[in-house]
Design a protein around this motif. Sequence first.
Motif, PDB file in Angstrom:
ATOM      1  N   VAL A 171       0.670  -1.430  -0.010  1.00  0.00           N
ATOM      2  CA  VAL A 171       0.368   0.225   0.197  1.00  0.00           C
ATOM      3  C   VAL A 171       1.226   1.541  -0.015  1.00  0.00           C
ATOM      4  O   VAL A 171       1.061   1.914  -0.643  1.00  0.00           O
ATOM      5  CB  VAL A 171      -1.104  -0.252   1.145  1.00  0.00           C
ATOM      6  N   ALA A 172       2.153   1.338   1.075  1.00  0.00           N
ATOM      7  CA  ALA A 172       2.827   2.793   0.549  1.00  0.00           C
ATOM      8  C   ALA A 172       3.757   2.843  -0.742  1.00  0.00           C
ATOM      9  O   ALA A 172       3.400   3.536  -1.118  1.00  0.00           O
ATOM     10  CB  ALA A 172       4.188   1.967   1.544  1.00  0.00           C
ATOM     11  N   VAL A 173       4.228   1.999  -1.193  1.00  0.00           N
ATOM     12  CA  VAL A 173       4.789   1.400  -2.403  1.00  0.00           C
ATOM     13  C   VAL A 173       3.790   1.856  -3.693  1.00  0.00           C
ATOM     14  O   VAL A 173       3.437   2.944  -4.605  1.00  0.00           O
ATOM     15  CB  VAL A 173       5.275   0.332  -3.308  1.00  0.00           C
ATOM     16  N   TYR A 174       2.341   1.625  -3.539  1.00  0.00           N
ATOM     17  CA  TYR A 174       1.239   2.105  -4.577  1.00  0.00           C
ATOM     18  C   TYR A 174       1.008   3.415  -4.423  1.00  0.00           C
ATOM     19  O   TYR A 174       1.054   4.779  -5.539  1.00  0.00           O
ATOM     20  CB  TYR A 174       0.042   1.251  -4.901  1.00  0.00           C
ATOM     21  N   SER A 175       0.739   4.161  -2.806  1.00  0.00           N
ATOM     22  CA  SER A 175      -0.255   5.032  -2.807  1.00  0.00           C
ATOM     23  C   SER A 175       1.110   6.526  -2.812  1.00  0.00           C
ATOM     24  O   SER A 175       0.695   7.967  -3.538  1.00  0.00           O
ATOM     25  CB  SER A 175      -0.311   5.151  -0.967  1.00  0.00           C
ATOM     26  N   MET A 195       2.914   7.094   5.467  1.00  0.00           N
ATOM     27  CA  MET A 195       1.633   7.227   6.317  1.00  0.00           C
ATOM     28  C   MET A 195       0.834   5.741   5.501  1.00  0.00           C
ATOM     29  O   MET A 195       0.093   4.988   6.186  1.00  0.00           O
ATOM     30  CB  MET A 195       0.669   8.567   5.585  1.00  0.00           C
ATOM     31  N   GLY A 196       1.078   5.581   4.847  1.00  0.00           N
ATOM     32  CA  GLY A 196       0.659   4.143   3.870  1.00  0.00           C
ATOM     33  C   GLY A 196       1.266   2.677   4.509  1.00  0.00           C
ATOM     34  O   GLY A 196       0.886   2.215   5.183  1.00  0.00           O
ATOM     35  N   LEU A 197       2.496   2.955   5.338  1.00  0.00           N
ATOM     36  CA  LEU A 197       3.402   1.658   5.778  1.00  0.00           C
ATOM     37  C   LEU A 197       2.489   1.773   7.225  1.00  0.00           C
ATOM     38  O   LEU A 197       1.898   0.397   7.514  1.00  0.00           O
ATOM     39  CB  LEU A 197       4.869   2.262   6.299  1.00  0.00           C
ATOM     40  N   VAL A 279      -7.214   4.399  -2.357  1.00  0.00           N
ATOM     41  CA  VAL A 279      -7.042   3.385  -3.595  1.00  0.00           C
ATOM     42  C   VAL A 279      -6.581   2.303  -3.591  1.00  0.00           C
ATOM     43  O   VAL A 279      -6.606   1.466  -3.780  1.00  0.00           O
ATOM     44  CB  VAL A 279      -7.025   5.080  -4.322  1.00  0.00           C
ATOM     45  N   ALA A 280      -5.079   2.872  -2.947  1.00  0.00           N
ATOM     46  CA  ALA A 280      -4.277   1.585  -2.684  1.00  0.00           C
ATOM     47  C   ALA A 280      -4.523   0.555  -2.234  1.00  0.00           C
ATOM     48  O   ALA A 280      -4.223  -0.219  -2.349  1.00  0.00           O
ATOM     49  CB  ALA A 280      -2.933   2.504  -2.445  1.00  0.00           C
ATOM     50  N   ASP A 281      -4.989   1.212  -0.999  1.00  0.00           N
ATOM     51  CA  ASP A 281      -5.422  -0.029   0.187  1.00  0.00           C
ATOM     52  C   ASP A 281      -6.398  -1.233  -0.750  1.00  0.00           C
ATOM     53  O   ASP A 281      -6.416  -2.088  -0.917  1.00  0.00           O
ATOM     54  CB  ASP A 281      -6.301   0.932   1.194  1.00  0.00           C
ATOM     55  N   ALA A 282      -7.551  -0.715  -1.683  1.00  0.00           N
ATOM     56  CA  ALA A 282      -8.766  -1.044  -1.662  1.00  0.00           C
ATOM     57  C   ALA A 282      -8.291  -1.674  -3.074  1.00  0.00           C
ATOM     58  O   ALA A 282      -8.474  -3.429  -2.999  1.00  0.00           O
ATOM     59  CB  ALA A 282      -9.787  -0.539  -2.518  1.00  0.00           C
ATOM     60  N   TYR A 283      -6.836  -1.929  -3.561  1.00  0.00           N
ATOM     61  CA  TYR A 283      -6.994  -2.710  -4.771  1.00  0.00           C
ATOM     62  C   TYR A 283      -5.468  -3.555  -4.270  1.00  0.00           C
ATOM     63  O   TYR A 283      -5.593  -4.843  -4.175  1.00  0.00           O
ATOM     64  CB  TYR A 283      -5.746  -1.409  -5.763  1.00  0.00           C
ATOM     65  N   ASP A 284      -5.395  -3.927  -2.899  1.00  0.00           N
ATOM     66  CA  ASP A 284      -4.239  -4.341  -2.886  1.00  0.00           C
ATOM     67  C   ASP A 284      -5.364  -5.237  -1.766  1.00  0.00           C
ATOM     68  O   ASP A 284      -4.751  -6.762  -2.278  1.00  0.00           O
ATOM     69  CB  ASP A 284      -3.049  -4.198  -1.979  1.00  0.00           C
TER      70      ASP A 284
END
Length: 330
Positions: A171-175, A195-197, A279-284
């Motif tokens: 999620v951190a990488v996608y964000s 923040m993603g981590l 968005v990143a969280d939902a995708y993963d």
Amino acid sequence: MISQIVIVDDDPIILKRAWNTLTSAGFKVVVLKSGKALLDYAKENMAPNLILLDISMPEMDGFEVVEKLRMCESNWRDTPVIFLTANEDEDTETKGLSLGAMDFIRKPFVPSVLVLRVKHAVELVLLQKDLETMVEEKTKENENLFIHVVESLADAIDAKDNYTKGHSGRVAVYSKEIARRYGYDEKQQEQIFMMGLLHDVGKIGVPDEVINKPGRLTDEEFAKIKKHPGIGGKILGNIKEMPELAAGAKWHHERYDGKGYPEGLSGDDISEEARIIAVADAYDAMTSNRSYRGALPVEVVRGEIEKGKGSQFDPKFADIMIEMIDEGIT
């Protein structure tokens, strides 16, 4: 390393005396006859360690020259200046100091005094640079240590869920990539990566049996899951030095249409970083195995994100996520 001094004065006698004096003392010296000559020289050359600058010169006085130097894009704007002047009035000294002058040297100067004043000024400048370098190195060390601690914490949180190993890191990488494509600078990208981590840090307060339940959650169990953004926001809110960290944890389950949780925020009332992380969280989440289902095919996930534009997701960040899916970089 030999220190370089630039001397600017319209009096050739002063220039010659100063050049002889400072060269004999071991300095590398460049002499220039006007403020314009200095500005032209600055365009083509590296900044020296120190500038000795006459105040009273035709066409452009020393004060004007310093004002123009301070507007340069190069490191000349930070070069320390000592004014050379025969004028001892208070207004002259006040104006010079207000422009950031290190010191004043009276003309005609005493050679031994000139050498000592210049040596002391150069030593002070070099000391300041050494201290700045040490502070930068220590700051970098602390940042690296903080990142390692955060990564370890993220791993510990992911370990609570038997099916989502590496979720926080992905999620951190996608964000970060969404943020980069949207135009965030490097510092902002690193911030949203952190923040993603930590976006799921609140799950530390959710029972493992709820997180890993293989079947459908009861209303009571789902209520426990829904507490993790608030718990995360409270945990990270205690880090006063980085208050922005809490936003991703607290609001990544808010929806663009206002039907999310914990506060039912909508649109731009949700922090921009949290909208990206959502968005990143939902995708993963959709592309990972979960206790209650397997990973969904990418084309199905793409369709879900497309369908969620304007309702679950901020459309502009959903579009960037779809672009990343289409390019196969996720």
